[in-house]
Design a protein around this motif. Structure first.
Motif, PDB file in Angstrom:
ATOM      1  N   ARG A   1     -10.672  -4.009   8.362  1.00 36.69           N
ATOM      2  CA  ARG A   1      -9.374  -4.331   7.748  1.00 36.69           C
ATOM      3  C   ARG A   1      -9.175  -5.836   7.677  1.00 36.69           C
ATOM      4  O   ARG A   1      -9.428  -6.550   8.650  1.00 36.69           O
ATOM      5  CB  ARG A   1      -8.267  -3.710   8.602  1.00 36.69           C
ATOM      6  CG  ARG A   1      -6.827  -3.927   8.073  1.00 36.69           C
ATOM      7  CD  ARG A   1      -5.880  -3.196   9.006  1.00 36.69           C
ATOM      8  NE  ARG A   1      -4.480  -3.355   8.725  1.00 36.69           N
ATOM      9  CZ  ARG A   1      -3.700  -2.364   8.298  1.00 36.69           C
ATOM     10  NH1 ARG A   1      -4.206  -1.184   8.055  1.00 36.69           N
ATOM     11  NH2 ARG A   1      -2.412  -2.562   8.136  1.00 36.69           N
TER      12      ARG A   1
ATOM     13  N   ASN B   1      -3.369  -8.226   7.056  1.00 38.80           N
ATOM     14  CA  ASN B   1      -2.595  -6.997   6.814  1.00 38.80           C
ATOM     15  C   ASN B   1      -2.064  -6.481   8.154  1.00 38.80           C
ATOM     16  O   ASN B   1      -2.801  -5.898   8.939  1.00 38.80           O
ATOM     17  CB  ASN B   1      -3.498  -5.964   6.137  1.00 38.80           C
ATOM     18  CG  ASN B   1      -2.704  -4.776   5.607  1.00 38.80           C
ATOM     19  OD1 ASN B   1      -1.468  -4.764   5.693  1.00 38.80           O
ATOM     20  ND2 ASN B   1      -3.396  -3.789   5.085  1.00 38.80           N
TER      21      ASN B   1
ATOM     22  N   SER C   1     -11.095   0.960   6.153  1.00 39.77           N
ATOM     23  CA  SER C   1     -10.222   0.351   5.166  1.00 39.77           C
ATOM     24  C   SER C   1     -10.603   0.784   3.751  1.00 39.77           C
ATOM     25  O   SER C   1     -11.788   0.787   3.407  1.00 39.77           O
ATOM     26  CB  SER C   1     -10.362  -1.167   5.283  1.00 39.77           C
ATOM     27  OG  SER C   1      -9.136  -1.767   5.091  1.00 39.77           O
TER      28      SER C   1
ATOM     29  N   PRO D   1       1.888  -6.842   2.890  1.00 43.26           N
ATOM     30  CA  PRO D   1       0.543  -7.323   2.581  1.00 43.26           C
ATOM     31  C   PRO D   1      -0.435  -6.218   2.218  1.00 43.26           C
ATOM     32  O   PRO D   1      -1.327  -6.424   1.408  1.00 43.26           O
ATOM     33  CB  PRO D   1       0.126  -8.030   3.872  1.00 43.26           C
ATOM     34  CG  PRO D   1       1.411  -8.393   4.535  1.00 43.26           C
ATOM     35  CD  PRO D   1       2.382  -7.307   4.182  1.00 43.26           C
ATOM     36  N   GLY D   2      -0.245  -5.012   2.793  1.00 42.61           N
ATOM     37  CA  GLY D   2      -1.184  -3.929   2.550  1.00 42.61           C
ATOM     38  C   GLY D   2      -1.248  -3.495   1.096  1.00 42.61           C
ATOM     39  O   GLY D   2      -2.229  -2.917   0.649  1.00 42.61           O
TER      40      GLY D   2
ATOM     41  N   TYR E   1      -4.324  -4.290  -1.354  1.00 42.29           N
ATOM     42  CA  TYR E   1      -5.684  -3.804  -1.141  1.00 42.29           C
ATOM     43  C   TYR E   1      -5.887  -2.408  -1.717  1.00 42.29           C
ATOM     44  O   TYR E   1      -4.950  -1.635  -1.832  1.00 42.29           O
ATOM     45  CB  TYR E   1      -6.014  -3.801   0.353  1.00 42.29           C
ATOM     46  CG  TYR E   1      -5.996  -5.185   0.942  1.00 42.29           C
ATOM     47  CD1 TYR E   1      -6.978  -6.108   0.585  1.00 42.29           C
ATOM     48  CD2 TYR E   1      -4.994  -5.595   1.805  1.00 42.29           C
ATOM     49  CE1 TYR E   1      -6.958  -7.391   1.087  1.00 42.29           C
ATOM     50  CE2 TYR E   1      -4.972  -6.882   2.314  1.00 42.29           C
ATOM     51  CZ  TYR E   1      -5.952  -7.771   1.959  1.00 42.29           C
ATOM     52  OH  TYR E   1      -5.933  -9.037   2.453  1.00 42.29           O
TER      53      TYR E   1
END
Ligand code: TXA
Ligand code: MG
Length: 375
Positions: free
Chosen positions: A62, A66, A153, A256-257, A260
């Protein structure tokens, strides 16, 4: 180190059971342990131990920017850690905890929380899971447990212990197998900032459920151009939901996640939507046939009502359209099954876009890397 495994019956678990005591001792000793919550399995470590938290990022692959959600067993654990004073927060906690609502709150300075948990942000995401194993583990470990979903991730979150084992068995210290998780989708993430609530991630708690508790609250959505106040009518609520699903367009996401890749199976996936079920069916079947003749191994994700209408290498149903919560529960398992069958080309049929269906669609869009066709 070999991964330790405990099998615990969620119905019979208690603070004093040997398995819980042992798993809690591992957490206290700085190890990371996967455990079930009501949403998905989490990979937990003591939130105060930086080395333990850093190993979670490493195990998952990850990105370190994040941040993680901290899990608590009792709201008192948050005293001196985050600011809970706002009356909206109090009402949300009363209404939804324990349960799948994550609150991003201002972090009080000089706390014991490792800066790795927050990725250096001045806020902390917290939730109290509604699962007896998670709650007893946190209470026995007597600490706050930082835990992201226990998948590599980019992969779908794990809803069964076998998913965690497939992704992480040689990378983590232990797992509590408590059977399949009930909800099957992650928690809803919201943030209180400047007297407004921001919806950061759609999840198990729907916008309608939230605004039923706080009809007067102002909501800010991930897209800065969309702001709605008092979303009490059905119309404004659906506007909220629609805008939230467009969060990927935001350049600097608040959560922030969001930037992705998520929930993605290995095969290339396309999500197919449309108002005419017959057109959707025809489009999917033709696209599947064309892919098959190009030499792809094809998969179709559909529902009980339509399963028999398709032909492909692998046709999987997520459940009946009449029970969207059942679809939510089996969604990630179904996505993983396509990988197990080595499917290289997946066509997914959209479910209804209401209630929890809206969250399911947001996950399908992400799984398809926003490769969405409206026919
Ligand atoms: O249901 C769930 O929420 C599961 C179970 C294990 O609790 N956990 C989970 O964690 O889904 P994770 O790490 O996969 O997703 C956490 C999300 C990410 O999108 C992250 O960016 C966001 O929460 N987040 C965490 N801390 C944040 C913060 N301080 N500010 C904004 N977003 C935050
Ligand atoms: Mg995750």
């Amino acid at each position: 180190m070999r991964m330790k495994q405990w099998n615990i019956d969620a119905e019979a678990v208690n603070l004093y059971s040997n398995e819980i005591k042992e798993a809690a001792a591992h957490i206290a000793a700085g190890r990371n342990i996967a455990f079930p919550t009501e949403t998905v399995y989490g990979l937990g470590a003591d939130a105060a131990q930086t080395a333990a938290v850093d190993r979670i990022f490493e195990a998952k692959g990850r990105p370190s920017d994040n941040p993680l959600i901290v899990h608590i067993g009792d709201a008192n654990q948050l005293h001196g850690i985050v600011d809970l004073s706002h009356h909206w927060i109090q009402r949300l906690i009363t209404a939804f905890w324990p349960g799948p609502l994550t609150l991003v709150l201002p972090l009080i300075s000089d706390t014991s929380i490792s800066p790795s948990v927050t990725a250096g942000l001045p806020t902390l995401a917290v939730r109290m899971p509604d699962h007896p194993i998670a709650l007893e583990l946190i209470r026995a470990a007597d600490c706050l447990i930082a835990a992201p979903s226990a998948n590599r991730s980019g992969k779908p979150s794990p809803t069964r212990a076998e998913h965690v084992i497939a992704d992480l068995s040689d990378r983590i210290d232990g797992i509590i197998d408590g059977g399949p998780t009930g909800v099957g989708l992650e928690s809803t993430v919201i943030e209180l900032a400047d007297n407004e609530l921001r919806m950061l991630r759609l999840g198990a708690i729907t916008p309608n459920q939230l605004s039923a508790v706080l009809p007067e609250a102002s909501w800010v959505l991930p897209n800065p151009s969309s702001k709605h106040t008092s979303p009490t009518s059905e119309q404004s609520l659906s506007l909220i939901s629609d805008t939230v699903s467009q969060s990927h367009e935001v350049n600097t996401p608040r959560s922030p996640g969001l930037k992705y890749t998520h929930y993605a199976p290995t095969g290339k996936m396309t999500l197919v939507k449309g108002t005419s079920p017959e057109r959707v069916r025809q489009w999917i079947q033709q696209a599947s046939d064309a892919a098959q003749s190009r030499g792809e191994k094809t998969g179709i994700l559909t529902y009980d009502e339509h399963k028999d209408h398709y032909e492909a290498d692998v046709v999987l149903s997520c459940g009946t359209l009449r029970k969207p919560y059942d679809i939510a529960q089996s969604l990630y398992h179904t996505l993983r099954l396509f990988d197990e069958h080595h499917v290289s080309y997946i066509l997914a049929e959209a479910c209804h876009d209401t209630g929890i269906g809206h969250t399911i669609l947001s996950r399908l869009e992400q799984a398809a890397s926003y490769n969405v066709v409206d026919v």
